[in-house]
Design an enzyme around this catalytic site. Structure first.
Site, PDB file in Angstrom:
ATOM      1  N   SER A 190       0.837  -1.203   0.000  1.00 11.53           N
ATOM      2  CA  SER A 190       0.000   0.000   0.000  1.00 11.53           C
ATOM      3  C   SER A 190       0.868   1.247   0.000  1.00 11.53           C
ATOM      4  O   SER A 190       2.016   1.212   0.472  1.00 11.53           O
ATOM      5  CB  SER A 190      -0.881   0.013   1.260  1.00 11.53           C
ATOM      6  OG  SER A 190      -1.525   1.269   1.404  1.00 11.53           O
ATOM      7  N   TYR A 203      -1.948  -0.944  10.630  1.00 10.05           N
ATOM      8  CA  TYR A 203      -2.083  -1.316   9.215  1.00 10.05           C
ATOM      9  C   TYR A 203      -0.869  -0.877   8.392  1.00 10.05           C
ATOM     10  O   TYR A 203      -0.298  -1.661   7.627  1.00 10.05           O
ATOM     11  CB  TYR A 203      -3.356  -0.701   8.644  1.00 10.05           C
ATOM     12  CG  TYR A 203      -3.537  -0.882   7.151  1.00 10.05           C
ATOM     13  CD1 TYR A 203      -4.078  -2.054   6.628  1.00 10.05           C
ATOM     14  CD2 TYR A 203      -3.176   0.131   6.259  1.00 10.05           C
ATOM     15  CE1 TYR A 203      -4.254  -2.208   5.258  1.00 10.05           C
ATOM     16  CE2 TYR A 203      -3.347  -0.015   4.893  1.00 10.05           C
ATOM     17  CZ  TYR A 203      -3.888  -1.190   4.398  1.00 10.05           C
ATOM     18  OH  TYR A 203      -4.050  -1.335   3.033  1.00 10.05           O
TER      19      TYR A 203
HETATM   20  P1  NAD Z   1     -11.688  -5.686   0.022  1.00  4.66           P
HETATM   21  O1  NAD Z   1     -12.413  -5.521   1.288  1.00  4.66           O
HETATM   22  O2  NAD Z   1     -12.474  -5.825  -1.208  1.00  4.66           O
HETATM   23  O3  NAD Z   1     -10.686  -6.921   0.080  1.00  4.66           O
HETATM   24  C1  NAD Z   1     -10.048  -7.337   1.260  1.00  4.66           C
HETATM   25  C2  NAD Z   1     -10.355  -8.810   1.434  1.00  4.66           C
HETATM   26  O4  NAD Z   1      -9.573  -9.338   2.495  1.00  4.66           O
HETATM   27  C3  NAD Z   1     -11.786  -9.102   1.796  1.00  4.66           C
HETATM   28  O5  NAD Z   1     -12.596  -9.233   0.651  1.00  4.66           O
HETATM   29  C4  NAD Z   1     -11.669 -10.399   2.584  1.00  4.66           C
HETATM   30  O6  NAD Z   1     -12.063 -11.500   1.779  1.00  4.66           O
HETATM   31  C5  NAD Z   1     -10.195 -10.523   2.892  1.00  4.66           C
HETATM   32  N1  NAD Z   1     -10.012 -10.762   4.317  1.00  4.66           N
HETATM   33  C6  NAD Z   1      -9.932  -9.862   5.312  1.00  4.66           C
HETATM   34  N2  NAD Z   1      -9.798 -10.479   6.496  1.00  4.66           N
HETATM   35  C7  NAD Z   1      -9.793 -11.821   6.235  1.00  4.66           C
HETATM   36  C8  NAD Z   1      -9.685 -12.978   7.049  1.00  4.66           C
HETATM   37  N3  NAD Z   1      -9.512 -12.901   8.388  1.00  4.66           N
HETATM   38  N4  NAD Z   1      -9.753 -14.205   6.451  1.00  4.66           N
HETATM   39  C9  NAD Z   1      -9.888 -14.286   5.102  1.00  4.66           C
HETATM   40  N5  NAD Z   1      -9.979 -13.222   4.286  1.00  4.66           N
HETATM   41  C10 NAD Z   1      -9.928 -12.001   4.858  1.00  4.66           C
HETATM   42  O7  NAD Z   1     -10.705  -4.415  -0.079  1.00  4.66           O
HETATM   43  P2  NAD Z   1      -9.480  -4.090  -1.059  1.00  4.66           P
HETATM   44  O8  NAD Z   1      -9.234  -2.662  -0.869  1.00  4.66           O
HETATM   45  O9  NAD Z   1      -9.690  -4.628  -2.415  1.00  4.66           O
HETATM   46  O10 NAD Z   1      -8.264  -4.853  -0.355  1.00  4.66           O
HETATM   47  C11 NAD Z   1      -7.386  -5.709  -1.046  1.00  4.66           C
HETATM   48  C12 NAD Z   1      -5.954  -5.412  -0.630  1.00  4.66           C
HETATM   49  O11 NAD Z   1      -5.605  -4.121  -1.111  1.00  4.66           O
HETATM   50  C13 NAD Z   1      -5.725  -5.385   0.877  1.00  4.66           C
HETATM   51  O12 NAD Z   1      -4.495  -6.023   1.176  1.00  4.66           O
HETATM   52  C14 NAD Z   1      -5.595  -3.907   1.180  1.00  4.66           C
HETATM   53  O13 NAD Z   1      -4.801  -3.667   2.307  1.00  4.66           O
HETATM   54  C15 NAD Z   1      -4.923  -3.440  -0.102  1.00  4.66           C
HETATM   55  N6  NAD Z   1      -5.004  -2.000  -0.337  1.00  4.66           N
HETATM   56  C16 NAD Z   1      -6.207  -1.393  -0.510  1.00  4.66           C
HETATM   57  C17 NAD Z   1      -6.242  -0.029  -0.720  1.00  4.66           C
HETATM   58  C18 NAD Z   1      -7.550   0.706  -0.905  1.00  4.66           C
HETATM   59  O14 NAD Z   1      -7.540   1.939  -0.933  1.00  4.66           O
HETATM   60  N7  NAD Z   1      -8.674   0.033  -1.064  1.00  4.66           N
HETATM   61  C19 NAD Z   1      -5.065   0.711  -0.774  1.00  4.66           C
HETATM   62  C20 NAD Z   1      -3.855   0.062  -0.599  1.00  4.66           C
HETATM   63  C21 NAD Z   1      -3.839  -1.296  -0.377  1.00  4.66           C
END
Ligand code: NAD
Ligand code: MG
Length: 298
Positions: A190, A203
């Site tokens: 991230s 985080y």
């Molecule tokens: P999202 O909520 O769609 O995806 C995150 C997923 O993590 C969830 O769908 C869930 O299935 C899984 N998860 C969480 N806890 C879990 C557990 N205990 N057991 C099994 N699965 C679990 O959100 P996203 O933003 O698409 O996140 C995907 C990745 O992108 C993450 O690693 C997040 O940190 C990273 N990210 C997101 C952003 C943003 O702005 N959305 C920015 C930087 C990084």
């Protein structure tokens, strides 16, 4: 003509302004509860055989970035297993349907990855049902804002590290014996790993750990023909953001800090993962590909 990832145009105005109203859902959140549906590429991503015959496991593949990656991988010719929490079955069903609509095999693996045994089991199931494995995307993540360190419970701190860092270790370790030369591992970091927010001490530090873990492991595994790389997203419109990822009051203005001045959509992340998964990135090792709308970082 329908818009695709290849459609030429101004990236500032590529998407209509979403300016989300303040909103909150309990974690991990689902897409349909967001004020507007994230674009996961359902109507736009066009494949061209870049991952033909590959076998991928994507954690958190139900929604958001993971869903966009799952849909893109399937349209590029890969069979795809997705892991997610049971409470996200609705998002998972949608993604499974789209993988199958691309003519590929889809494997649904619900379960909590904060449990080491569950991580090992989900890799075993993916390998068995896909008939092997050659792409691993560690993408699941937990993000809960806290105004002050004193507000971070021991449980939250542990769960954030277990989900973001420990599960990546457990799953990668379990997958490794199955990965032949040519296989690729992609971890999701991230912008927070580079410019941490004061509200995301736990985080943000997991994301720095993911970066450094990946750079060390990349050097270790490259001689074996396995490439490890990272994608570092900026602010992307996904359930995580509306399920305590940041204060509801911050949602309307999020994205304004990027050079493009807007939220990113999950579909805009997928091509980075496809590139790093495919042999076309054969000399790219231990790299972090920033997909953040322009937020200068090393
Ligand atoms: P999202 O909520 O769609 O995806 C995150 C997923 O993590 C969830 O769908 C869930 O299935 C899984 N998860 C969480 N806890 C879990 C557990 N205990 N057991 C099994 N699965 C679990 O959100 P996203 O933003 O698409 O996140 C995907 C990745 O992108 C993450 O690693 C997040 O940190 C990273 N990210 C997101 C952003 C943003 O702005 N959305 C920015 C930087 C990084
Ligand atoms: Mg989800």
């Amino acid at each position: 003509m329908a818009i695709t990832q290849y459609t030429f145009g101004n990236p500032v105005t590529r998407y209509p302004d979403i300016t989300p109203p303040e909103q909150h859902q309990d974690g991990p959140g689902v897409e349909h509860a967001q004020s507007s549906a994230p674009d996961v590429g359902e109507d736009s991503y066009v494949g061209s055989g870049r991952l033909t015959g590959r076998k991928a496991l994507i954690t958190g593949g139900d929604s958001g970035i993971g869903a966009a990656v799952a849909i893109a991988f399937a349209r590029e010719g890969a069979d795809v297993a997705i892991s997610y929490l049971a409470s996200e079955q609705e998002d998972a069903d949608r993604t499974i349907r789209l993988i199958e609509a691309a003519g590929r095999k889809a494997v649904a693996l619900p379960g909590d990855i904060t449990d080491a045994a569950r991580c090992r089991d989900l890799v075993a199931q993916a390998v068995e049902q896909l008939g092997g494995l050659d792409i691993l995307v560690n993408n699941a993540g937990k993000q809960q804002f806290a105004e002050h360190l004193l507000d971070i419970s021991d449980e939250q701190f542990a769960e954030t590290y277990e989900t973001n860092v420990f599960a990546m270790f457990w799953i990668t370790k379990a997958a490794l014996p199955h990965l032949a030369p040519g296989s690729t591992i992609i971890n999701t970091s991230s912008i927070q790993g580079y410019t941490p927010s004061p509200l995301l001490v736990d985080y943000a530090s997991t994301k720095a750990a993911i970066n450094t873990f990946s750079k060390a492991l990349a050097q270790q595994l490259a001689p074996e023909g396995i490439r490890v790389n990272v994608v570092a997203p900026g602010p992307i419109w996904t359930p995580l953001q509306t399920a305590g990822g940041q204060p509801p009051s911050a949602l309307p203005t999020t994205g304004e800090e990027t050079a493009l001045g807007r939220w990113g959509q999950p579909a805009e992340l997928a091509p980075a993962y496809v590139f790093l998964a495919s042999p076309e990135s054969s000399f790219v090792v231990g790299e972090t590909l920033h997909v953040d709308g322009g937020m200068p970082n090393p």
